[in-house]
Design an enzyme around this catalytic site. Sequence first.
Site, PDB file in Angstrom:
ATOM      1  N   LYS A 264       0.828  -1.209   0.000  1.00  0.00           N
ATOM      2  CA  LYS A 264       0.000   0.000   0.000  1.00  0.00           C
ATOM      3  C   LYS A 264       0.864   1.260   0.000  1.00  0.00           C
ATOM      4  CE  LYS A 264      -3.822  -2.383   2.287  1.00  0.00           C
ATOM      5  NZ  LYS A 264      -3.094  -3.663   2.459  1.00  0.00           N
ATOM      6  N   CYS A 381      -7.687  -6.459   7.324  1.00  0.00           N
ATOM      7  CA  CYS A 381      -7.947  -7.663   6.534  1.00  0.00           C
ATOM      8  C   CYS A 381      -8.659  -8.689   7.414  1.00  0.00           C
ATOM      9  CB  CYS A 381      -6.663  -8.231   5.942  1.00  0.00           C
ATOM     10  SG  CYS A 381      -5.358  -8.524   7.155  1.00  0.00           S
TER      11      CYS A 381
END
Length: 440
Positions: A264, A381
């Site tokens: 990311k 997640c």
Amino acid sequence: MTDKSARFIALETLIHIFNDGSYSNISLNNSLRNSNLSETDRNFATRLVYGTVQYKIYLEFQLHNLIKTKLKEDYLKPLLLMSAYQLFFMDKVPNRAVLNEANILAKQFGKRNSTGYKIVNGILRSLIRRGPVLPEKEQQINYLSVKESVPEWLVKYLVDHWGIERTESILASINEPAKNTVRLSRLANPNEVISGLNELGFSPQPSQLTSEELVLDHGGVSSTNLFKSGKLTIQDEAASLAVSAFDFTGNEKVLDACSAPGGKTVQIAENLDSGIVTALDIHANKLRLVKQNAERMNVAERVITKEMDAREADSKFSQNSFDKILVDAPCSGLGLLRRKPEIRYNKSLADLTKLQQIQLAILDHVSQLLKQNGELVYSTCTIASEEDEDVVEIFLKEHPEFELRSFTTGNMDAPNGLIKLLPDSYGSDGFFIAKFIARG
């Protein structure tokens, strides 16, 4: 010693995983790195390891009534589990081959004068004669726990939150093979990358979730020049949506509070022209991965790494230091069960509330560094409400200067400022995203 076979490598790896608590991906990678296996045999060993770990509860249930003596040698249970996996899940492997190879492995791994091969041979022959068994369907939680190889606490958690039918769908989906997905670099020409993937036989297809991702029909892309030159990177479809939730202008100062391994961070950097992303992680060795990723993806000049616990960030940076902050928080990983099967065995219900405290502490400290009208994206997640919606609710209650803001990411709209993707929705990782704005 002769070259180790695929089954030898798999058993060696499973012994480390089951007996030493090693991570499956790290242990398998180490074993394969030191082997001379062909690509076909590497794939076979990989399937044996991940399949045996994935179906451990199911396989233990098949074996438990057949084991009549204490298994004293550490290789015996992993070998029985691995053999049972082949018998029940690998149709192209004949039963006689499973038996023969198990006997060979028992002799290779057994101590001197060991009779372990007799135990293995007897149990496996009984297993073949009896065939697979399951608990009664009326024992709903226990039945699903064994059938899908998920601990009972997690089955009950899913049923309590989503009902029995959705739980059955979620559990079935996490035992399906993970898709091979890649994210195209924003610095690359997408048509050229797609053409290159087609020429290499990867048959790329568009993602349902985002135009930045492609689904490949097989793995191995990391060995290509497209990957090595930073034209693309391996990233799950859902994971890529967190960064896309920001509205970039290109000249921002961005903080990635929990950055490793850097997927990311790199994605943020690709959206910047004159801006900089500062990537934090508590572990120096993990920051090396961030740097390597940034260099491979050709954005190293836009990335600064700092070894730091995000909960100390407000004592290291000035207030109003950043235009945008990403908190991709440490979490239980319950959205990753398809990719990391051992997570299901090493997490508990208590972990969800323990992790919530860490997540809230990180948000509390880094939020003080955001400029007025700045954007803060919180992502995990996991699909656990304790780590997702509950964290958002508590954070807003403790920080009235923030509010949720609607956003669009990929092909999805979040009018209420929140998105939760369950594993069975699109065949992606389970993922949660919330977007906050610091009121002016």
